[in-house]
Design a protein around this motif. Structure first.
Motif, PDB file in Angstrom:
ATOM      1  N   TRP A 118       0.410  -4.444   1.351  1.00 43.95           N
ATOM      2  CA  TRP A 118      -0.271  -3.185   1.056  1.00 43.95           C
ATOM      3  C   TRP A 118       0.388  -2.024   1.769  1.00 43.95           C
ATOM      4  O   TRP A 118       0.052  -0.887   1.569  1.00 43.95           O
ATOM      5  CB  TRP A 118      -1.754  -3.250   1.444  1.00 43.95           C
ATOM      6  N   THR A 120       3.318  -0.090   1.547  1.00 43.55           N
ATOM      7  CA  THR A 120       4.325   0.004   0.491  1.00 43.55           C
ATOM      8  C   THR A 120       5.738   0.214   1.031  1.00 43.55           C
ATOM      9  O   THR A 120       6.703  -0.059   0.359  1.00 43.55           O
ATOM     10  CB  THR A 120       3.979   1.158  -0.462  1.00 43.55           C
ATOM     11  N   HIS A 136      -3.059  -2.328  -5.603  1.00 46.70           N
ATOM     12  CA  HIS A 136      -2.981  -1.003  -6.224  1.00 46.70           C
ATOM     13  C   HIS A 136      -4.170  -0.767  -7.152  1.00 46.70           C
ATOM     14  O   HIS A 136      -4.746   0.317  -7.177  1.00 46.70           O
ATOM     15  CB  HIS A 136      -1.653  -0.838  -6.963  1.00 46.70           C
ATOM     16  N   VAL A 188      -7.336  -0.082  -4.815  1.00 41.13           N
ATOM     17  CA  VAL A 188      -7.519   1.234  -4.182  1.00 41.13           C
ATOM     18  C   VAL A 188      -7.944   2.290  -5.206  1.00 41.13           C
ATOM     19  O   VAL A 188      -8.537   3.302  -4.853  1.00 41.13           O
ATOM     20  CB  VAL A 188      -6.263   1.698  -3.376  1.00 41.13           C
ATOM     21  N   ALA A 189      -7.673   2.017  -6.477  1.00 43.54           N
ATOM     22  CA  ALA A 189      -8.147   2.945  -7.515  1.00 43.54           C
ATOM     23  C   ALA A 189      -9.646   2.764  -7.750  1.00 43.54           C
ATOM     24  O   ALA A 189     -10.312   3.678  -8.247  1.00 43.54           O
ATOM     25  CB  ALA A 189      -7.375   2.694  -8.808  1.00 43.54           C
ATOM     26  N   GLU A 204      -4.685   1.394   6.063  1.00 39.70           N
ATOM     27  CA  GLU A 204      -4.332   1.974   4.765  1.00 39.70           C
ATOM     28  C   GLU A 204      -5.562   2.632   4.108  1.00 39.70           C
ATOM     29  O   GLU A 204      -5.482   3.724   3.557  1.00 39.70           O
ATOM     30  CB  GLU A 204      -3.763   0.855   3.882  1.00 39.70           C
ATOM     31  N   LEU A 205      -6.717   1.971   4.206  1.00 38.79           N
ATOM     32  CA  LEU A 205      -7.942   2.526   3.613  1.00 38.79           C
ATOM     33  C   LEU A 205      -8.388   3.781   4.352  1.00 38.79           C
ATOM     34  O   LEU A 205      -8.858   4.742   3.744  1.00 38.79           O
ATOM     35  CB  LEU A 205      -9.055   1.476   3.615  1.00 38.79           C
ATOM     36  N   ARG A 206      -8.211   3.764   5.678  1.00 37.58           N
ATOM     37  CA  ARG A 206      -8.553   4.956   6.475  1.00 37.58           C
ATOM     38  C   ARG A 206      -7.683   6.137   6.025  1.00 37.58           C
ATOM     39  O   ARG A 206      -8.170   7.245   5.812  1.00 37.58           O
ATOM     40  CB  ARG A 206      -8.316   4.661   7.959  1.00 37.58           C
ATOM     41  N   ALA A 207      -6.367   5.871   5.852  1.00 40.80           N
ATOM     42  CA  ALA A 207      -5.452   6.936   5.445  1.00 40.80           C
ATOM     43  C   ALA A 207      -5.836   7.495   4.071  1.00 40.80           C
ATOM     44  O   ALA A 207      -5.685   8.689   3.807  1.00 40.80           O
ATOM     45  CB  ALA A 207      -4.018   6.402   5.416  1.00 40.80           C
ATOM     46  N   ARG A 208      -6.374   6.630   3.223  1.00 47.49           N
ATOM     47  CA  ARG A 208      -6.765   7.082   1.869  1.00 47.49           C
ATOM     48  C   ARG A 208      -8.215   7.581   1.821  1.00 47.49           C
ATOM     49  O   ARG A 208      -8.735   7.845   0.741  1.00 47.49           O
ATOM     50  CB  ARG A 208      -6.609   5.919   0.884  1.00 47.49           C
ATOM     51  N   LYS A 209      -8.869   7.608   2.987  1.00 47.50           N
ATOM     52  CA  LYS A 209     -10.286   8.028   3.084  1.00 47.50           C
ATOM     53  C   LYS A 209     -11.189   7.182   2.187  1.00 47.50           C
ATOM     54  O   LYS A 209     -12.087   7.692   1.499  1.00 47.50           O
ATOM     55  CB  LYS A 209     -10.421   9.520   2.749  1.00 47.50           C
ATOM     56  N   LEU A 210     -10.952   5.893   2.178  1.00 42.89           N
ATOM     57  CA  LEU A 210     -11.724   4.992   1.313  1.00 42.89           C
ATOM     58  C   LEU A 210     -12.581   4.007   2.101  1.00 42.89           C
ATOM     59  O   LEU A 210     -13.235   3.148   1.512  1.00 42.89           O
ATOM     60  CB  LEU A 210     -10.764   4.180   0.413  1.00 42.89           C
TER      61      LEU A 210
END
Ligand code: FAD
Length: 388
Positions: free
Chosen positions: A47, A49, A136, A139-140, A169-175
């Motif tokens: 994850w 990339t 991928h 995360v969408a 990674e989820l933190r960076a994407r605010k998810l």
């Protein structure tokens, strides 16, 4: 002239071939039996990339050093005849055999586990593509994550690393608020790592998980997995959980390869190779083993099977001992080299890291150490960068 055959062209098999070739005398023949034409290692964290994979042609690299090669794979071993049957039906005679065929992920042991079921696996480069593709998609349209290891797994560091990387990674994407993470492990406690803990690994890892809001269930037995739901029982208390998930990566149980399964005196019940202190099989002393294929007893009695992880550091040490011992045996001398059994783990926790050094001898427990810091993560990342 001696014929040495190596099963496996992976982390243990390749250096075994190179080290044996360096020690070989003219006329001695070394052959690697792999089950694919290329060496391929997946990224440890698909994850992320930025990381890639390493791939190179085995035949070309081995032949350049005078090492024989076939990609036909080992189909069946006949140790009484000192003969190996290959996947193409040919037979290879040997004087010495090195089994370095790694583990076979035994997804079939748990209903719904693995790439043909509902969870992903990082254990083989072939599995990583599906892992990345679904990440991928995930995360969408995020949801709960279950990550960890099932009973019989030998490899816990990648499970912890996966959880920390996903969180980052989820933190960076605010998810993060839409993707709660639960870590599930057969270890009797967090940080056991298959070796009854290393220094204060329990406190360190529990605190790291807690700080990031990652929940956990230890001492867990995964009963079955269905689409979007994992059924887990806590072995000690009998408490059950039906964990919903939209994405899951679980380290599977391991077994030895089929080619050696059930050979009396050569393997344990799960097909791992029995060895003595010189990495020789006691019944067939011309057979040596290195890497994850080697049998090892669990470091402590656990309710749910959790076995010690064999890292590349340890594997390198096994390989050197095997090469020296085979050289000695060919020369008519008694083998005397053993491996360094103290595993060194570098665990990447996303933004920082933990380094573990463990000695399996209980009397040396105080010498165990855990060190933390960005340098661990940096050293792991530098190793990854070398792949490009
Ligand atoms: C996801 C994951 C991440 C890991 N990350 C790390 C890490 O970061 N650092 C670390 O130190 N350790 C790590 N490890 C642990 C360990 O170092 C690796 O698993 C290592 O690759 C094991 O080496 P091996 O040679 O025993 O097995 P492998 O490298 O798997 O090699 C075995 C080879 O034998 C081949 N083979 C299988 N069956 C046959 C057959 N019948 N005939 C011929 N060939 C066959 C396989 O295709 C494979 O190429 C990790 C393990 C896993 C699963």
């Amino acid at each position: 002239m001696a014929q040495v055959v190596i099963i496996g062209g992976g982390t243990a098999g390749l250096p075994a071939a190179y080290e044996l070739a360096e020690l070989a005398r003219p006329g001695e023949r070394i052959t690697v039996v792999a089950d694919r034409a290329s060496f391929r290692s997946g990224t440890p964290a698909p994850w992320v990339t930025a990381l890639g994979s390493v791939e190179f042609d085995l035949a070309q690299n081995l032949r350049r050093r005078g090492i024989g090669f076939t990609a036909a794979g080992a189909r069946r071993l006949y140790p009484e005849r000192r003969q190996l049957e290959l996947g193409d039906g040919k037979r290879l005679d040997y004087d010495f055999l090195v089994i370095a065929a790694g583990p076979r992920p035994a997804f079939e042991e748990i209903q719904g586990l693995g790439p043909r079921g509902y969870t992903h696996s990082l254990c083989h480069a072939d599995h990583v593509a599906g892992c990345v593709r679904d990440w991928h998609r995930f995360v969408a349209d995020p949801g709960p994550i279950v990550v960890g290891a099932v009973q019989g797994a030998t490899c816990f560091a990648p499970a912890y690393e996966s959880a920390f990387h996903m969180e980052r990674e989820l933190r960076a994407r605010k998810l993060l608020d839409r993707a709660p993470i639960t870590f599930v492990t057969p270890e009797p406690y967090i940080g056991h790592l298959g070796v009854d803990g290393i220094g204060d690994s329990r406190a360190r890892l529990e605190s790291a998980l807690r700080a990031l809001g990652i929940g956990w269930i230890a001492d867990a037995r995964v009963e079955r997995i269905e689409r979007g739901r994992m059924h887990v029982t806590e072995a000690g208390s009998g408490r059950t959980h039906a964990l919903p998930f939209r994405y899951s990566v679980m380290m599977p149980p391991f077994r030895g390869i089929e080619a050696v399964a059930g050979i009396e005196g050569l393997t344990d019940a799960r097909g791992f190779i029995l060895i003595d202190e010189f990495l020789r099989n006691p019944k067939y002393p011309e057979i040596y083993a290195a890497g994850v294929t080697v049998a090892s007893a669990a470091a402590s009695a656990t309710c749910v099977a959790a076995l010690a992880h064999r890292t590349a550091y340890l594997i390198e040490s096994m390989v050197s001992a095997v090469a020296r011992n085979i050289r000695d045996a060919i020369d008519g001398n008694a083998p005397g080299a053993g491996a360094e059994w103290n595993p060194v783990h570098l665990a990447d926790l996303g933004a920082s890291g933990l380094a573990f050094v463990a000695d399996p001898a209980p009397s040396l427990r105080p010498a165990h150490g855990v060190a933390a810091g960005d340098w661990v993560q940096m050293s792991r990342c530098s190793a990854c960068d070398l792949a490009h």
